[in-house]
Design a protein around this motif. Structure first.
Motif, PDB file in Angstrom:
ATOM      1  N   ILE A 165      33.681  76.021  39.246  1.00 19.37           N
ATOM      2  CA  ILE A 165      33.280  77.056  40.204  1.00 19.37           C
ATOM      3  C   ILE A 165      31.911  77.603  39.832  1.00 19.37           C
ATOM      4  CG2 ILE A 165      33.843  79.330  41.151  1.00 19.37           C
ATOM      5  CD1 ILE A 165      36.765  78.711  40.741  1.00 19.37           C
ATOM      6  N   GLU A 166      31.027  77.696  40.791  1.00 19.68           N
ATOM      7  CA  GLU A 166      29.684  78.226  40.589  1.00 19.68           C
ATOM      8  C   GLU A 166      29.719  79.744  40.750  1.00 19.68           C
ATOM      9  OE1 GLU A 166      26.805  78.891  39.325  1.00 19.68           O
ATOM     10  OE2 GLU A 166      26.129  76.869  39.846  1.00 19.68           O
ATOM     11  N   TRP A 167      29.887  80.441  39.636  1.00 19.05           N
ATOM     12  CA  TRP A 167      30.032  81.892  39.682  1.00 19.05           C
ATOM     13  C   TRP A 167      28.707  82.605  39.919  1.00 19.05           C
ATOM     14  CZ3 TRP A 167      34.636  83.617  40.485  1.00 19.05           C
ATOM     15  CH2 TRP A 167      35.754  82.924  39.999  1.00 19.05           C
ATOM     16  N   THR A 168      27.587  81.906  39.720  1.00 18.09           N
ATOM     17  CA  THR A 168      26.288  82.558  39.871  1.00 18.09           C
ATOM     18  C   THR A 168      26.107  83.089  41.286  1.00 18.09           C
ATOM     19  OG1 THR A 168      25.315  81.110  38.190  1.00 18.09           O
ATOM     20  CG2 THR A 168      23.798  82.291  39.666  1.00 18.09           C
ATOM     21  N   ILE A 200      28.415  83.295  43.685  1.00 19.06           N
ATOM     22  CA  ILE A 200      29.520  84.186  44.043  1.00 19.06           C
ATOM     23  C   ILE A 200      29.260  85.586  43.487  1.00 19.06           C
ATOM     24  CG2 ILE A 200      31.990  84.607  43.760  1.00 19.06           C
ATOM     25  CD1 ILE A 200      32.400  81.589  43.709  1.00 19.06           C
ATOM     26  N   GLY A 201      28.691  85.642  42.268  1.00 24.29           N
ATOM     27  CA  GLY A 201      28.339  86.932  41.683  1.00 24.29           C
ATOM     28  C   GLY A 201      27.264  87.646  42.470  1.00 24.29           C
ATOM     29  N   TRP A 234      28.944  89.118  45.450  1.00 23.94           N
ATOM     30  CA  TRP A 234      29.698  90.311  45.091  1.00 23.94           C
ATOM     31  C   TRP A 234      28.759  91.491  44.839  1.00 23.94           C
ATOM     32  CZ3 TRP A 234      33.669  93.174  45.392  1.00 23.94           C
ATOM     33  CH2 TRP A 234      33.887  94.200  44.477  1.00 23.94           C
TER      34      TRP A 234
END
Length: 306
Positions: free
Chosen positions: A82-85, A87-88, A91
């Motif tokens: 999962i590419e949290w960058t 998504i962050g 958010w």
């Protein structure tokens, strides 16, 4: 013909009813050219392939969406994670827009109430003052805010001169600076819908509640807020949605830690190194989230009316 209706009134209504589609044609053409067509083009671009020097190659793929949600390593051959960058960043954008909306509501509601309870002549003057900032370009207003809150700006200079602080507050390049910029940019969007709702409020309801020994908070919670609720919701939507995609306030007032989705999308379309399909995909994801929120709200309102 309806009983008692003048012949002239009936004939006019028949004429307008028959010409309704033709009268709406310019509106539909405008919406199609300047709203639906650009969104459709953005949707198509999100499925294309990035050209090395910028632009797109007309080869349809899901690479842009895959890049947004999944991390496959530098060369694309690692196991997908999962590419949290991104998504962050999404958010953070929701958080910043939400905080700006709350700030606008806390200041906008009493401001709208104050204006709506003035006499007619004074009310016009206050509304005029609320709209004055919109005479100036948003870029100029955001730069002015940066000048005001910077370390050597008038705000810090005044606080240090008055002895409130001994050193600059360091407001610039912070989350608060971004929220303050969004608040300053979109506050009238909160004030005006609430003002319109309060203006239609029957103040005799408050007087009746007071006669029944209700205190101020009870009147506010049980009498006033249910009546002006549509104006509050409209104001929150009008502030939250543009704040979510804003890029001027994060770019000028924030730093790397305050990067928002609007800034991410803007970067993808700038210069030759941009990734147009990825920027279009991020735009479509943002649009989908906003549309989902609006549809949920519209559906809840429909159920409430029933």
């Amino acid at each position: 013909m309806a009983a008692g209706a003048p012949d002239g009134a009936s004939s006019k209504s028949d004429i307008y009813a028959g010409n309704g589609p033709r009268l709406m044609l310019p509106v539909w053409v405008f919406i199609g050219l300047f709203l639906l067509l650009p969104v459709a083009l953005m949707g198509v671009y999100s499925f294309l392939t990035k050209e090395f020097r910028g632009g797109v190659i007309w080869d349809f793929t899901l690479t842009a969406y895959d890049q947004f949600f999944l991390d496959r390593g530098l060369f694309g051959d690692d196991p997908a994670k999962i590419e949290w960058t991104y998504i962050g960043i999404f958010w953070r954008s929701i958080w910043q827009a939400g905080m700006a909306t709350i700030m606008c509501l806390l200041i906008g509601f009493p401001t709208a109430w104050f204006i709506a309870t003035r006499d007619a002549k004074t009310r016009s003057i206050w509304l005029f003052l609320i709209t004055i900032p919109y005479w100036v370009n948003l870029l100029i207003r955001t730069v002015s805010m940066k000048f005001l809150i910077r370390d050597t700006g008038p705000l810090n200079e005044f606080l240090m001169w008055s002895g409130v602080i001994n050193e600059p507050l360091g407001l610039i390049n912070t989350n608060f600076a971004v929220q303050l910029g969004l608040f300053y940019s979109y506050l009238p969007f909160m004030v005006l819908p609430i003002y319109a709702a309060v203006e239609r409020y029957d103040f005799s309801l408050s007087e009746a509640a007071a006669d029944l020994y209700a205190n101020v908070w009870t009147i506010l919670q049980l009498v006033i807020l249910p009546v002006v609720k549509p104006g509050i919701i409209a104001g929150c939507i009008l502030v939250f949605v543009p704040s979510l995609g804003a890029f001027l306030a994060p770019d000028l007032l924030g730093g790397a830690k305050t990067f928002m989705i609007g800034s991410l999308i803007e970067e993808q379309f700038k210069g030759n190194a941009g990734n147009w399909p990825f920027g279009a995909a991020a735009s479509m994801i943002l649009l989908s989230i906003v549309m989902a929120v609006l549809l949920i709200y519209a559906r809840s309102q429909t159920k409430g009316d029933k």
